[in-house]
Motif scaffolding. Structure first.
Motif, short mmCIF file in Angstrom:
data_model
loop_
_atom_site.label_atom_id
_atom_site.label_comp_id
_atom_site.label_asym_id
_atom_site.label_seq_id
_atom_site.Cartn_x
_atom_site.Cartn_y
_atom_site.Cartn_z
N UNK A 134 0.84 -1.19 0.00
CA UNK A 134 0.00 0.00 0.00
C UNK A 134 0.88 1.25 0.00
N UNK A 135 0.27 2.40 -0.26
CA UNK A 135 1.05 3.63 -0.35
C UNK A 135 0.14 4.83 -0.20
N UNK A 136 0.75 5.96 0.10
CA UNK A 136 0.09 7.23 -0.11
C UNK A 136 0.09 7.51 -1.60
N UNK A 142 -4.02 10.15 -9.28
CA UNK A 142 -4.87 8.96 -9.17
C UNK A 142 -5.71 9.02 -7.91
N UNK A 143 -6.62 8.07 -7.80
CA UNK A 143 -7.51 7.94 -6.65
C UNK A 143 -7.04 6.81 -5.74
N UNK A 144 -7.53 6.83 -4.49
CA UNK A 144 -7.24 5.71 -3.61
C UNK A 144 -7.84 4.43 -4.19
N UNK A 145 -7.14 3.34 -3.97
CA UNK A 145 -7.52 2.08 -4.59
C UNK A 145 -6.82 1.83 -5.92
N UNK A 146 -6.27 2.89 -6.53
CA UNK A 146 -5.54 2.75 -7.78
C UNK A 146 -4.20 2.08 -7.54
N UNK A 147 -3.69 1.40 -8.56
CA UNK A 147 -2.44 0.65 -8.44
C UNK A 147 -1.45 1.14 -9.49
N UNK A 240 -5.46 1.26 -12.97
CA UNK A 240 -4.05 0.89 -13.05
C UNK A 240 -3.31 1.96 -13.85
N UNK A 241 -2.16 2.38 -13.37
CA UNK A 241 -1.38 3.40 -14.05
C UNK A 241 0.10 3.14 -13.88
N UNK A 305 7.75 -3.35 -8.99
CA UNK A 305 7.15 -2.64 -7.85
C UNK A 305 5.74 -2.21 -8.21
N UNK A 306 4.79 -2.67 -7.41
CA UNK A 306 3.38 -2.31 -7.56
C UNK A 306 2.90 -1.72 -6.23
N UNK A 307 2.46 -0.49 -6.26
CA UNK A 307 1.93 0.16 -5.06
C UNK A 307 0.51 0.64 -5.32
N UNK A 308 -0.37 0.39 -4.34
CA UNK A 308 -1.77 0.80 -4.46
C UNK A 308 -2.09 1.82 -3.37
#
Length: 366
Positions: A134-136, A142-147, A240-241, A305-308
């Protein structure tokens, strides 16, 4: 067959078990070479390492942190003692997926990664590494929940700092890079680990594979993102971005700090990167990967690296940084959505790698 026989043998020898190993447990004769820190004649093959940074409580059956969904849904049921680090490892002998929890912060993530990389019980020579945390997230992107899939990993800790109340009038900030001539110095100095670029072809491949996925949405995060009336990207449903990661041990927050993060990433990437997510671990994790790659223990080209976004890095209009930060610390608005997004997006990549291992074992996708 050799793998299954090996796992069965070790399991019966209590080296790889599903229950905790007592500190004084004795190992049967003949398996001493597969103790942590010792040589191992037949290391376990690993196809994918799932790198989680924290777990909230138990590893399964309660409120999930970053690891729990992976453990439960990927049947990471074989527990492997890992006393040289923060948390025991879990393995699925059928898929050859290994799950680790490093602990929070650059120090723990770096030491955990190095400890795993040097552990001779594992063959990591062809393993893909997926950091899924997870991340800020910057509401400008992007919005929260985005990855977000990262290309650049930037360290936010290696710096000089003087108190903001003492900075000269022409300084934008009292925080500036080591070995620079101050915050107005336009050219990055020789780096000391402040900037890493991970395999861009692999990042783009992972993004292309996952960019059209529909991510989880719910009324709570819809309500939260609707508050960001000045930021159209923050009001979008999760998606996803591509976006770069800033790692700093201080949990910072606010519009001014978000401006700093954007400037800091642009500075170190010389305008080629864009800050999207904030966390605490990536540069430490990847620094260890770089060192391990030098001795052939891992392949740094197989690192992702994948952060959401579990929370925004700044408050919405009409709220203060202090109030919003303290409110978010009571429970991130996008926590559940972020965890589900990490699993959904990450699993798409993991499934592709595992299902077509004959293609990807020796050839990195691009």
């Amino acid at each position: 067959m050799r793998l299954l026989s090996y796992v069965a043998t070790l399991a019966s020898a209590t080296l790889l078990i599903a229950a905790p190993v007592p500190a004084c447990a004795a190992l049967p004769s003949g398996v001493e070479d597969c103790l942590p820190g010792k040589a191992c004649a037949h290391p376990l093959p690993v196809r994918v390492v799932i790198v989680s940074l924290f777990e909230i409580g138990e590893d399964s059956g309660d409120k999930p942190g970053e690891f729990q969904l992976w453990k439960e849904r990927r049947h990471l049921d074989t527990r492997i003692p890992f006393p040289q680090s923060h948390h025991d490892l879990y393995y699925n002998p059928d898929t050859q997926i290994l799950g680790m929890v490093t602990g929070m912060g650059n120090i723990k993530s770096a030491t955990a990664t190095m400890a795993l990389g040097l552990d001779q019980r594992f063959d990591l020579s062809h393993a893909y590494w997926l950091v899924a945390g997870i991340a800020g997230i910057d509401p400008q992107n992007a919005s929260i929940g985005s990855a977000a899939w990262a290309r650049y990993l930037v360290d936010g800790d290696l710096a000089h700092e003087i108190d903001a109340r003492e900075i000269p009038a022409d300084w934008k900030s009292g925080y500036f890079p080591l070995h620079s001539k101050g915050p107005n110095d336009p050219s990055p100095p020789v780096g000391q680990g402040e900037i890493f670029e991970i395999n861009p072809a692999l990042r783009d491949w992972a993004y292309d594979l996952t960019k059209d996925l529909a991510l989880p949405d719910d009324p709570s995060i819809r309500k939260e993102r609707a508050r960001f009336t000045d930021h159209p990207m923050a009001q979008r449903p999760p998606f996803v971005l591509k976006g770069d990661q800033l790692a700093a041990m201080t949990f910072w927050h606010g519009a001014r700090m978000t401006d700093w993060a954007n400037d800091w990433v642009k500075y170190w990437t010389q305008g080629k990167g864009e800050f999207v997510t904030s966390a605490m671990e990536e540069t430490g994790t990847y620094q260890s990967i770089v060192y391990l790659d030098r001795i052939g223990r891992v392949d740094k080209q197989r690192f992702m690296v994948l952060r959401a976004g579990s929370n925004f890095t700044m408050p919405p209009p009409g709220d203060s940084a202090a109030h919003y930060l303290l409110t978010e610390n009571e429970g991130y608005a996008g926590m559940n959505a972020a965890l589900e997004s990490l699993y959904l997006v990450g699993s798409k990549v993991v499934d592709e790698l595992i299902d077509h291992w004959d293609r990807y074992e020796k050839t990195v996708p691009q």
